[in-house]
Motif scaffolding. Structure first.
Motif, mmCIF file in Angstrom:
data_model
loop_
_atom_site.group_PDB
_atom_site.id
_atom_site.type_symbol
_atom_site.label_atom_id
_atom_site.label_comp_id
_atom_site.label_asym_id
_atom_site.label_seq_id
_atom_site.Cartn_x
_atom_site.Cartn_y
_atom_site.Cartn_z
ATOM 1 N N ASP A 257 43.048 42.862 41.891
ATOM 2 C CA ASP A 257 41.917 43.512 41.246
ATOM 3 C C ASP A 257 40.927 42.463 40.730
ATOM 4 O OD1 ASP A 257 42.902 42.508 38.833
ATOM 5 O OD2 ASP A 257 43.890 44.381 38.295
ATOM 6 N N TRP A 258 39.768 42.954 40.222
ATOM 7 C CA TRP A 258 38.705 42.066 39.792
ATOM 8 C C TRP A 258 39.137 41.218 38.598
ATOM 9 C CZ3 TRP A 258 35.223 38.843 40.192
ATOM 10 C CH2 TRP A 258 34.337 38.506 39.160
ATOM 11 N N ASP A 259 39.942 41.762 37.713
ATOM 12 C CA ASP A 259 40.365 41.000 36.552
ATOM 13 C C ASP A 259 41.206 39.791 36.956
ATOM 14 O OD1 ASP A 259 40.139 40.864 33.692
ATOM 15 O OD2 ASP A 259 42.288 41.239 33.605
#
Length: 296
Positions: free
Chosen positions: A2-4
């Protein structure tokens, strides 16, 4: 992935340290380390080589870096598109600059931009060395020496001019000064030679001056030395309005022209916030240099 996870990866890749990345992310180093370890486990290969010197990208990490940067630019672009419908800019933009520009040009320019866009947060990073955009030390930078490599765009902003100058009180008591040869009888103020990071700032070598009586790596400190009567120094014309006790000397024999350049990440052209700030910054610097030089 994911982006995190990618945000954590990018922060460590740029900071080369868990603790420094943690400061950027506002998380403790242990949490950052666990996130990196989890991402490496998910991908099945190490992204960093750990050593006492810090975290260095492995070959796999280097390959992931370009993808992560593209994802970052897509996220920034999407956020700007959603929040920029009113025409007002918001969010943070960090601007790197040499200390002369950062101290005497950018305060006026950035204040004017921020007044037009109250939700915008502008940060000025003044460094007496080359700003590292690849490590996101800044989103864009004003430099006097355009880089020749890297995934960046370079735009000339404006020329600016410099002359020899000294305090009027100093000149009243100093030996005669009618030619370059006379400079050898005067103390010279300038840069610390081994701390000149841009060849364009090595003004004195071309004048045949080897000895500097008072030196600093910062323009603002050199200006203070000249204003205190420490000697003669090469001074930006756009700084002279801030130092009314200085007078230019030998203007017919010494006149230096340099240029400011705006450098940006290549992919940031798709991020409206950065593009519009860059446009207003360029216009503002050009106008402010012209205004101050006309007062010199």
């Amino acid at each position: 992935m994911d982006w995190d996870d990618l945000r954590v990866f990018l922060a460590v890749a740029r900071a080369e340290s868990l603790s420094r990345a943690g400061k950027v992310l506002r998380r403790d180093a242990a949490t950052v380390g666990r996130r990196v370890a989890k991402l490496e486990g998910d991908l099945g290969q190490p992204l960093f080589t750990k050593s006492p010197q810090g975290y260095a990208l492995t070959e796999a990490g280097s390959r992931l870096l370009s993808h992560a940067e593209r994802a970052e630019q897509a996220v920034l672009s999407g956020a700007d598109e959603l929040t920029g419908q009113s025409g007002q800019l918001s969010g943070q933009v960090r601007i790197g600059a040499t200390d002369g520009c950062a101290s005497y040009i950018l305060p006026q320019v950035c204040t004017a931009i921020q007044k037009e866009h109250p939700e915008l947060e502008l940060q000025i990073v003044a460094l007496p060395r080359v700003i590292n955009l690849s490590k996101r030390e800044a989103d864009m930078a004003i430099t006097v020496s355009p880089p020749q490599a890297g995934r960046i765009t370079v735009q000339k902003v404006t020329d600016y001019h410099l002359h020899l100058a000294a305090a009027r009180e100093y000149l009243d008591r100093a030996p005669p000064l009618t030619s370059l040869d006379d400079l050898h009888a005067h103390p010279i103020v300038g840069y610390i030679q081994d701390m000149i990071f841009y060849p364009e700032l090595d003004f004195l070598t071309g004048m045949g001056i080897e000895k500097v009586a008072l030196a600093s790596n910062l323009v603002s400190v050199q200006l203070g030395m000249v204003r205190q009567g420490g000697g003669i120094g090469v001074t930006h014309d756009f700084i002279l309005p801030f130092a009314p006790n200085l007078r230019r000397v030998l203007t017919d024999e010494v006149s230096v022209t340099r240029s400011f350049y705006l450098i940006r990440h290549e992919g940031d052209a798709r991020v409206e916030r950065f593009t519009r700030v860059a446009e207003e910054l360029t216009r503002g610097i050009r106008d402010e240099v012209a205004r101050l030089e006309a007062m010199a």
